[in-house]
Design an enzyme around this catalytic site. Structure first.
Site, short mmCIF file in Angstrom:
data_model
loop_
_atom_site.label_atom_id
_atom_site.label_comp_id
_atom_site.label_asym_id
_atom_site.label_seq_id
_atom_site.Cartn_x
_atom_site.Cartn_y
_atom_site.Cartn_z
N ARG A 52 -3.50 6.66 0.86
CA ARG A 52 -4.02 7.88 1.52
C ARG A 52 -3.05 8.61 2.42
O ARG A 52 -3.28 9.76 2.77
CB ARG A 52 -5.29 7.53 2.31
CG ARG A 52 -6.48 7.28 1.42
CD ARG A 52 -7.55 6.52 2.15
NE ARG A 52 -7.09 5.18 2.48
CZ ARG A 52 -7.82 4.25 3.08
NH1 ARG A 52 -9.03 4.51 3.46
NH2 ARG A 52 -7.32 3.06 3.31
N ASP B 163 -6.88 -2.91 -7.51
CA ASP B 163 -7.42 -3.54 -6.31
C ASP B 163 -7.74 -5.00 -6.61
O ASP B 163 -8.08 -5.34 -7.75
CB ASP B 163 -8.68 -2.83 -5.82
CG ASP B 163 -8.98 -3.20 -4.38
OD1 ASP B 163 -8.40 -2.57 -3.47
OD2 ASP B 163 -9.75 -4.15 -4.15
N TYR C 130 -14.64 -12.09 -0.11
CA TYR C 130 -15.35 -10.82 -0.33
C TYR C 130 -16.58 -11.03 -1.20
O TYR C 130 -17.63 -10.41 -1.01
CB TYR C 130 -14.42 -9.77 -0.95
CG TYR C 130 -13.40 -9.24 0.03
CD1 TYR C 130 -13.73 -8.21 0.92
CD2 TYR C 130 -12.12 -9.77 0.09
CE1 TYR C 130 -12.81 -7.73 1.83
CE2 TYR C 130 -11.19 -9.29 1.00
CZ TYR C 130 -11.53 -8.28 1.87
OH TYR C 130 -10.62 -7.82 2.78
N ARG D 238 0.82 -1.22 0.00
CA ARG D 238 0.00 0.00 0.00
C ARG D 238 0.85 1.28 0.00
O ARG D 238 0.46 2.29 0.59
CB ARG D 238 -0.93 0.05 1.22
CG ARG D 238 -2.10 -0.88 1.16
CD ARG D 238 -3.18 -0.34 0.23
NE ARG D 238 -4.25 -1.30 0.05
CZ ARG D 238 -5.31 -1.38 0.84
NH1 ARG D 238 -5.47 -0.55 1.83
NH2 ARG D 238 -6.21 -2.29 0.62
N ARG E 22 -6.59 11.24 -6.41
CA ARG E 22 -7.86 10.53 -6.26
C ARG E 22 -9.03 11.49 -6.41
O ARG E 22 -10.03 11.17 -7.04
CB ARG E 22 -7.93 9.81 -4.91
CG ARG E 22 -9.05 8.78 -4.90
CD ARG E 22 -9.24 8.12 -3.56
NE ARG E 22 -9.60 9.09 -2.54
CZ ARG E 22 -10.00 8.77 -1.33
NH1 ARG E 22 -10.06 7.50 -0.97
NH2 ARG E 22 -10.31 9.70 -0.46
O1 CP3 Z 1 0.08 0.44 -3.20
C1 CP3 Z 1 -0.37 -0.72 -3.31
O2 CP3 Z 1 -0.16 -1.60 -2.47
C2 CP3 Z 1 -1.09 -1.10 -4.59
C3 CP3 Z 1 -2.50 -0.99 -4.60
C4 CP3 Z 1 -3.39 -1.91 -3.76
C5 CP3 Z 1 -4.64 -1.48 -3.23
N1 CP3 Z 1 -5.27 -2.56 -2.71
C6 CP3 Z 1 -5.14 -0.11 -3.30
C7 CP3 Z 1 -6.19 0.32 -2.36
C8 CP3 Z 1 -3.27 -3.27 -3.46
C9 CP3 Z 1 -2.10 -4.22 -3.73
C10 CP3 Z 1 -4.47 -3.67 -2.80
C11 CP3 Z 1 -4.75 -5.05 -2.37
C12 CP3 Z 1 -5.98 -5.33 -1.61
N2 CP3 Z 1 -7.23 -4.75 -1.77
C13 CP3 Z 1 -6.09 -6.34 -0.62
C14 CP3 Z 1 -4.99 -7.28 -0.21
C15 CP3 Z 1 -4.02 -6.64 0.73
C16 CP3 Z 1 -4.59 -6.26 2.07
O3 CP3 Z 1 -4.61 -5.05 2.34
O4 CP3 Z 1 -4.99 -7.14 2.82
C17 CP3 Z 1 -7.41 -6.32 -0.15
C18 CP3 Z 1 -7.98 -7.20 0.94
C19 CP3 Z 1 -8.11 -5.32 -0.89
C20 CP3 Z 1 -9.55 -4.97 -0.78
C21 CP3 Z 1 -9.70 -3.61 -0.27
N3 CP3 Z 1 -9.43 -2.47 -1.00
C22 CP3 Z 1 -10.14 -3.21 1.02
C23 CP3 Z 1 -10.54 -4.17 2.14
C24 CP3 Z 1 -10.13 -1.83 1.05
C25 CP3 Z 1 -10.61 -0.96 2.18
C26 CP3 Z 1 -9.58 -0.80 3.23
C27 CP3 Z 1 -8.86 0.49 3.04
O5 CP3 Z 1 -7.65 0.53 3.21
O6 CP3 Z 1 -9.56 1.49 2.73
C28 CP3 Z 1 -9.62 -1.38 -0.21
C29 CP3 Z 1 -9.43 0.03 -0.63
C30 CP3 Z 1 -8.09 0.39 -1.18
N4 CP3 Z 1 -7.33 -0.37 -2.01
C31 CP3 Z 1 -7.42 1.63 -0.98
C32 CP3 Z 1 -6.25 1.59 -1.71
C33 CP3 Z 1 -5.22 2.66 -1.86
C34 CP3 Z 1 -7.97 2.79 -0.18
C35 CP3 Z 1 -9.08 3.40 -0.97
C36 CP3 Z 1 -9.09 4.91 -0.98
O7 CP3 Z 1 -8.17 5.52 -1.56
O8 CP3 Z 1 -10.05 5.43 -0.44
#
Ligand code: CP3
Length: 353
Positions: free
Chosen positions: A34, A80, A156, A30, A43
């Site tokens: 944010r 994602d 999910y 990540r 974003r």
């Molecule tokens: O920088 C990176 O790592 C690359 C991008 C990336 C994102 N999600 C962007 C993201 C990657 C590799 C993921 C993987 C992901 N997504 C996983 C596996 C890794 C983990 O964290 O366990 C999972 C379970 C998801 C599903 C997901 N996406 C969830 C549960 C959430 C909400 C939690 C949160 O952090 O808000 C997301 C949203 C998400 N994916 C964000 C980002 C940058 C935040 C969204 C935003 O910008 O508002």
């Protein structure tokens, strides 16, 4: 005349190939997100998180932001794991501050409506983003593509959102294992096609995120976590023998032992609960490449606690077969200055076995 093998220049790829190095390569799960003001601005420009994922120009931009700012050794594609369910036909939304919301699959009838036909059309913008990133990256930086592992994506799809133990998918695992097999098989096919296209577009390494690997008892862990990841890796390696695969079976505990051999993964992402002494004895000490596992909250706290945590990791995994990373994604409240501190700590220290 024999030609000498071309030497690998990128530090991240060298470590994955088993070469020794003065300092471990570093990237953070990540790392685009944010906690960075420039991410929040892009974003906002895109309109929403999903619009950002499907905008190749802006998705490439946010992927590159942490590379420009910190100079990590690897960039990870911005996307994602839940884009695959959406591409299979399931409704997906991200509500501000609430995380993902999917129209949960409640029956085999609903499961049967999912299909692979529109996959590449829907995910085309992601492949375009990979191409753009690949062209723009500094020559020493590696590009990581990724997907969710089938079990985690299925949790999910069946639950509709994140939870504590992804109960709905476990109910399928125990109550309708054949139905769950059907979904997992579909996800294996979709994931192989998706990662194949990412690699064709320029991804050099891929990571499989199995965030919910830790909630299953042993028998189900073998069936729904190990077997599908093994199938994906075998198919990908048949298409792209040179590509390295990192697997992250979060929470697998003692099941980390033997996981790489059983799945064919080249490197293992360690979650932050895994004891370092155990990981050194059972994994790294046996020649396994490992990645991780600094607690993201330690990065949030910073200061001496962070310095101590980094030193512990470097003491346990020195000199080779180690990629510095967190044990889960960076927290949105993390001050960027702590990431700078982390980089100084990791890069300023020479490590030896
Ligand atoms: O920088 C990176 O790592 C690359 C991008 C990336 C994102 N999600 C962007 C993201 C990657 C590799 C993921 C993987 C992901 N997504 C996983 C596996 C890794 C983990 O964290 O366990 C999972 C379970 C998801 C599903 C997901 N996406 C969830 C549960 C959430 C909400 C939690 C949160 O952090 O808000 C997301 C949203 C998400 N994916 C964000 C980002 C940058 C935040 C969204 C935003 O910008 O508002």
């Amino acid at each position: 005349m024999k030609t000498a093998p071309i030497p690998i220049q990128k530090p991240f790829l060298r470590t994955l190939a088993g070469e020794t190095s003065e300092r471990p390569p570093i990237w953070l799960m990540r790392q685009a997100g944010r906690y960075l003001p420039e991410y929040r601005a892009t974003r906002a420009q895109a309109g929403s998180f999903l619009e950002l994922c499907y905008n190749p120009e802006l998705a490439a931009e946010v992927t590159l932001q942490p590379i420009r700012r910190f100079g990590f050794d690897a960039a990870i594609l911005f996307a994602d794991i839940l884009l695959i369910p959406q591409a299979l036909g399931q409704d997906l939304a991200f509500k501000e501050g609430e995380g993902p919301l999917l129209a949960a699959i409640r029956s085999e009838g609903e499961l049967a409506k999912l299909h692979l036909d529109g996959l590449h059309q829907r995910l085309g913008p992601v492949y375009e983003a990979v191409g753009r990133i690949s062209e723009a990256l500094p020559k020493e930086t590696t590009l990581i593509g990724f997907a969710g592992a089938p079990w985690t994506v299925a949790t999910y799809m069946l639950e509709g959102h994140g939870g504590n133990d992804q109960a709905a998918a476990k109910v399928w695992a125990f109550g309708n294992p054949v139905g769950l097999d059907r979904l997992i098989t579909l996800l294996v096919s979709a994931t192989v096609s998706y990662l194949d296209r990412q690699i064709q577009a320029g991804a050099e390494v891929v990571q499989l995120f199995d965030t919910w690997a830790g909630v299953l008892p042993d028998e189900q862990f073998q069936r729904y976590c190990v077997a599908p990841v093994k199938a994906i890796i075998a198919q990908l390696k048949a298409l792209h023998p040179q590509v390295k695969v990192i697997a992250f079976p979060r929470g697998a505990g003692v099941n980390y032992d033997g996981y790489a051999a059983a799945t064919g993964a080249d490197a293992l992402g360690l979650d932050y609960t895994l004891p370092l002494g155990w990981a050194r004895e059972h994994l790294w000490g046996k020649g396994q490449v490992v990645q991780g596992n600094l607690d993201p909250r330690l990065l949030l706290v910073g200061g001496q606690a962070l310095a101590d945590g980094v030193q512990r990791l470097l003491r346990h995994f020195g000199g080779r077969n180690y990629i510095f990373n967190l044990g889960h994604g960076i927290l949105p409240e993390t001050p960027p200055a702590h990431v700078e501190q982390l980089l100084r700590l990791v890069r300023g220290t020479s490590v030896s076995a």
